[in-house]
Design an enzyme around this catalytic site. Sequence first.
Site, PDB file in Angstrom:
ATOM      1  N   CYS A  96      -2.003  11.570  -0.859  1.00 14.38           N
ATOM      2  CA  CYS A  96      -2.774  12.747  -1.250  1.00 14.38           C
ATOM      3  C   CYS A  96      -2.851  12.787  -2.775  1.00 14.38           C
ATOM      4  O   CYS A  96      -1.827  12.831  -3.446  1.00 14.38           O
ATOM      5  CB  CYS A  96      -2.128  14.023  -0.709  1.00 14.38           C
ATOM      6  SG  CYS A  96      -3.021  15.501  -1.238  1.00 14.38           S
TER       7      CYS A  96
ATOM      8  N   HIS B  32       0.306  -4.379  -3.082  1.00 15.69           N
ATOM      9  CA  HIS B  32      -1.074  -3.873  -3.083  1.00 15.69           C
ATOM     10  C   HIS B  32      -1.270  -2.713  -2.103  1.00 15.69           C
ATOM     11  O   HIS B  32      -2.397  -2.408  -1.730  1.00 15.69           O
ATOM     12  CB  HIS B  32      -2.058  -5.007  -2.765  1.00 15.69           C
ATOM     13  CG  HIS B  32      -2.175  -6.004  -3.884  1.00 15.69           C
ATOM     14  ND1 HIS B  32      -2.702  -7.264  -3.724  1.00 15.69           N
ATOM     15  CD2 HIS B  32      -1.823  -5.928  -5.186  1.00 15.69           C
ATOM     16  CE1 HIS B  32      -2.668  -7.915  -4.883  1.00 15.69           C
ATOM     17  NE2 HIS B  32      -2.130  -7.132  -5.770  1.00 15.69           N
TER      18      HIS B  32
ATOM     19  N   TYR C  90     -11.920   1.472   5.407  1.00 11.59           N
ATOM     20  CA  TYR C  90     -10.475   1.357   5.674  1.00 11.59           C
ATOM     21  C   TYR C  90     -10.117   1.788   7.099  1.00 11.59           C
ATOM     22  O   TYR C  90      -9.201   1.231   7.694  1.00 11.59           O
ATOM     23  CB  TYR C  90      -9.668   2.114   4.605  1.00 11.59           C
ATOM     24  CG  TYR C  90      -9.663   1.314   3.315  1.00 11.59           C
ATOM     25  CD1 TYR C  90      -8.843   0.196   3.175  1.00 11.59           C
ATOM     26  CD2 TYR C  90     -10.547   1.609   2.281  1.00 11.59           C
ATOM     27  CE1 TYR C  90      -8.883  -0.584   2.023  1.00 11.59           C
ATOM     28  CE2 TYR C  90     -10.592   0.838   1.130  1.00 11.59           C
ATOM     29  CZ  TYR C  90      -9.756  -0.267   1.008  1.00 11.59           C
ATOM     30  OH  TYR C  90      -9.807  -1.044  -0.118  1.00 11.59           O
TER      31      TYR C  90
ATOM     32  N   ASN D  48      -0.457  -8.531   0.977  1.00 15.39           N
ATOM     33  CA  ASN D  48      -1.172  -8.078   2.163  1.00 15.39           C
ATOM     34  C   ASN D  48      -0.924  -6.599   2.418  1.00 15.39           C
ATOM     35  O   ASN D  48       0.183  -6.103   2.215  1.00 15.39           O
ATOM     36  CB  ASN D  48      -0.746  -8.888   3.392  1.00 15.39           C
ATOM     37  CG  ASN D  48      -1.143 -10.346   3.259  1.00 15.39           C
ATOM     38  OD1 ASN D  48      -1.943 -10.681   2.392  1.00 15.39           O
ATOM     39  ND2 ASN D  48      -0.588 -11.196   4.087  1.00 15.39           N
TER      40      ASN D  48
ATOM     41  N   SER E 231      -4.362 -17.540  -2.846  1.00 17.73           N
ATOM     42  CA  SER E 231      -5.302 -18.422  -3.549  1.00 17.73           C
ATOM     43  C   SER E 231      -4.954 -18.634  -5.023  1.00 17.73           C
ATOM     44  O   SER E 231      -5.553 -19.479  -5.681  1.00 17.73           O
ATOM     45  CB  SER E 231      -6.716 -17.851  -3.444  1.00 17.73           C
ATOM     46  OG  SER E 231      -6.739 -16.538  -3.971  1.00 17.73           O
TER      47      SER E 231
ATOM     48  N   GLY F 287       0.038 -18.952   1.462  1.00 14.57           N
ATOM     49  CA  GLY F 287      -1.303 -18.461   1.810  1.00 14.57           C
ATOM     50  C   GLY F 287      -1.926 -17.548   0.770  1.00 14.57           C
ATOM     51  O   GLY F 287      -2.560 -16.560   1.123  1.00 14.57           O
TER      52      GLY F 287
ATOM     53  N   LEU G 215      -3.088 -23.726   3.081  1.00 17.19           N
ATOM     54  CA  LEU G 215      -4.006 -24.602   3.803  1.00 17.19           C
ATOM     55  C   LEU G 215      -4.518 -25.703   2.876  1.00 17.19           C
ATOM     56  O   LEU G 215      -4.718 -26.845   3.278  1.00 17.19           O
ATOM     57  CB  LEU G 215      -5.180 -23.745   4.291  1.00 17.19           C
ATOM     58  CG  LEU G 215      -6.011 -24.206   5.459  1.00 17.19           C
ATOM     59  CD1 LEU G 215      -5.145 -24.549   6.657  1.00 17.19           C
ATOM     60  CD2 LEU G 215      -7.012 -23.113   5.842  1.00 17.19           C
TER      61      LEU G 215
HETATM   62  P1  NAD Z   1      -7.406 -14.989  -0.720  1.00 13.43           P
HETATM   63  O1  NAD Z   1      -8.409 -14.646   0.330  1.00 13.43           O
HETATM   64  O2  NAD Z   1      -7.828 -15.033  -2.138  1.00 13.43           O
HETATM   65  O3  NAD Z   1      -6.809 -16.437  -0.396  1.00 13.43           O
HETATM   66  C1  NAD Z   1      -6.393 -16.779   0.882  1.00 13.43           C
HETATM   67  C2  NAD Z   1      -5.556 -18.013   0.774  1.00 13.43           C
HETATM   68  O4  NAD Z   1      -5.037 -18.300   2.051  1.00 13.43           O
HETATM   69  C3  NAD Z   1      -6.317 -19.274   0.316  1.00 13.43           C
HETATM   70  O5  NAD Z   1      -5.544 -19.938  -0.655  1.00 13.43           O
HETATM   71  C4  NAD Z   1      -6.436 -20.105   1.592  1.00 13.43           C
HETATM   72  O6  NAD Z   1      -6.362 -21.493   1.329  1.00 13.43           O
HETATM   73  C5  NAD Z   1      -5.203 -19.672   2.345  1.00 13.43           C
HETATM   74  N1  NAD Z   1      -5.323 -19.769   3.788  1.00 13.43           N
HETATM   75  C6  NAD Z   1      -6.378 -19.479   4.583  1.00 13.43           C
HETATM   76  N2  NAD Z   1      -6.079 -19.694   5.874  1.00 13.43           N
HETATM   77  C7  NAD Z   1      -4.793 -20.121   5.891  1.00 13.43           C
HETATM   78  C8  NAD Z   1      -3.914 -20.518   6.933  1.00 13.43           C
HETATM   79  N3  NAD Z   1      -4.269 -20.500   8.219  1.00 13.43           N
HETATM   80  N4  NAD Z   1      -2.658 -20.916   6.585  1.00 13.43           N
HETATM   81  C9  NAD Z   1      -2.268 -20.962   5.294  1.00 13.43           C
HETATM   82  N5  NAD Z   1      -3.070 -20.601   4.272  1.00 13.43           N
HETATM   83  C10 NAD Z   1      -4.307 -20.190   4.562  1.00 13.43           C
HETATM   84  O7  NAD Z   1      -6.155 -14.035  -0.503  1.00 13.43           O
HETATM   85  P2  NAD Z   1      -4.981 -13.636  -1.484  1.00 13.43           P
HETATM   86  O8  NAD Z   1      -4.556 -14.775  -2.339  1.00 13.43           O
HETATM   87  O9  NAD Z   1      -3.979 -12.900  -0.673  1.00 13.43           O
HETATM   88  O10 NAD Z   1      -5.760 -12.616  -2.403  1.00 13.43           O
HETATM   89  C11 NAD Z   1      -5.188 -11.592  -2.822  1.00 13.43           C
HETATM   90  C12 NAD Z   1      -5.897 -10.322  -2.273  1.00 13.43           C
HETATM   91  O11 NAD Z   1      -6.285 -10.363  -0.908  1.00 13.43           O
HETATM   92  C13 NAD Z   1      -4.944  -9.226  -2.317  1.00 13.43           C
HETATM   93  O12 NAD Z   1      -5.500  -8.192  -3.048  1.00 13.43           O
HETATM   94  C14 NAD Z   1      -4.669  -8.798  -0.895  1.00 13.43           C
HETATM   95  O13 NAD Z   1      -4.343  -7.429  -0.878  1.00 13.43           O
HETATM   96  C15 NAD Z   1      -5.914  -9.123  -0.249  1.00 13.43           C
HETATM   97  N6  NAD Z   1      -5.983  -9.304   1.217  1.00 13.43           N
HETATM   98  C16 NAD Z   1      -5.048  -8.860   2.116  1.00 13.43           C
HETATM   99  C17 NAD Z   1      -5.193  -9.068   3.496  1.00 13.43           C
HETATM  100  C18 NAD Z   1      -4.141  -8.572   4.465  1.00 13.43           C
HETATM  101  O14 NAD Z   1      -3.537  -7.547   4.255  1.00 13.43           O
HETATM  102  N7  NAD Z   1      -3.867  -9.318   5.547  1.00 13.43           N
HETATM  103  C19 NAD Z   1      -6.318  -9.739   3.969  1.00 13.43           C
HETATM  104  C20 NAD Z   1      -7.263 -10.168   3.046  1.00 13.43           C
HETATM  105  C21 NAD Z   1      -7.074  -9.962   1.691  1.00 13.43           C
END
Ligand code: NAD
Length: 241
Positions: free
Chosen positions: A119, A111, A58, A94, A180, A178, A205
């Site tokens: 703490c 999340h 982290y 995110n 999945s 964005g 995407l």
């Molecule tokens: P995921 O990785 O499962 O899915 C990512 C999604 O984003 C996919 O559907 C993909 O098609 C889409 N994608 C990728 N590039 C893109 C773009 N340029 N434009 C539009 N869409 C795009 O992520 P999720 O669905 O958020 O999964 C949930 C988990 O991922 C959560 O637990 C979350 O906390 C965590 N997460 C968070 C971060 C962050 O804080 N930025 C980063 C990675 C994962």
Amino acid sequence: MSSREVKRIVILTGAGISAESGIPTFRDKGGIWERYRLEEVATPEAFRKNPDLVHEFYNLRQRELLKVFPNAAHHALAELERKYPGGMLIVTQNVDDLHERAGSKNVIHMHGELLKVRCEKCGHIFRTEGEIFTSTVCPACNQKGGLRPHIVWFGEIPFHLEEIYRVLEICDLFVAIGTSGTVYPAAGFVEIARQAGAWCVELNLKPSAVADLFHEQHYGPATRVVPAFVQELLQSQKRKL
Ligand code: NAD
């Protein structure tokens, strides 16, 4: 977009909205879980077994976050919040702070947040941009060894669910960006909004695992489809005034 009147908007965002800022997604090629084993860094069991490794993971993600910036999609949502006459809430999966840095005010982090620490000894939650170790002392209770990332790990219950369900049940427009559609409960929000009568839109995407549940879909990179969708929404609102 449907011509129905939209008063309350709920926007669910996932890793895809931050991908073009340089934060890797979880499940796509080159994503975080290709480089780390989930069970070693993102579960309560992993933290009990090897807290140093979890802090290292982290601390690294936090350092990476501080080097990147919000993109056009984050900025478009902040503009929508500023200009939209109805209510708007962003529910983000995110853990980054890119919505806030773009200017969004009404954001729920279901999340958790990478820049916050909790703490486990006294419950104090605080923001930090500094690294955390097992030896770091809690500023509230002065004890060591209790600090953990303020992140919802796999197997833990997301934050603010009651409030999220309450707004989903009264929203008129639900937009998922964005994400999945594979991580629950967030993947099930579209069904709740749809049952409540909301118009449901997916911006991604490519089609998510729950794409068929949406009334409308736009596919392409978030920095293109989100600003275009926001402009269309603001224009359609103007036409009604
Ligand atoms: P995921 O990785 O499962 O899915 C990512 C999604 O984003 C996919 O559907 C993909 O098609 C889409 N994608 C990728 N590039 C893109 C773009 N340029 N434009 C539009 N869409 C795009 O992520 P999720 O669905 O958020 O999964 C949930 C988990 O991922 C959560 O637990 C979350 O906390 C965590 N997460 C968070 C971060 C962050 O804080 N930025 C980063 C990675 C994962």
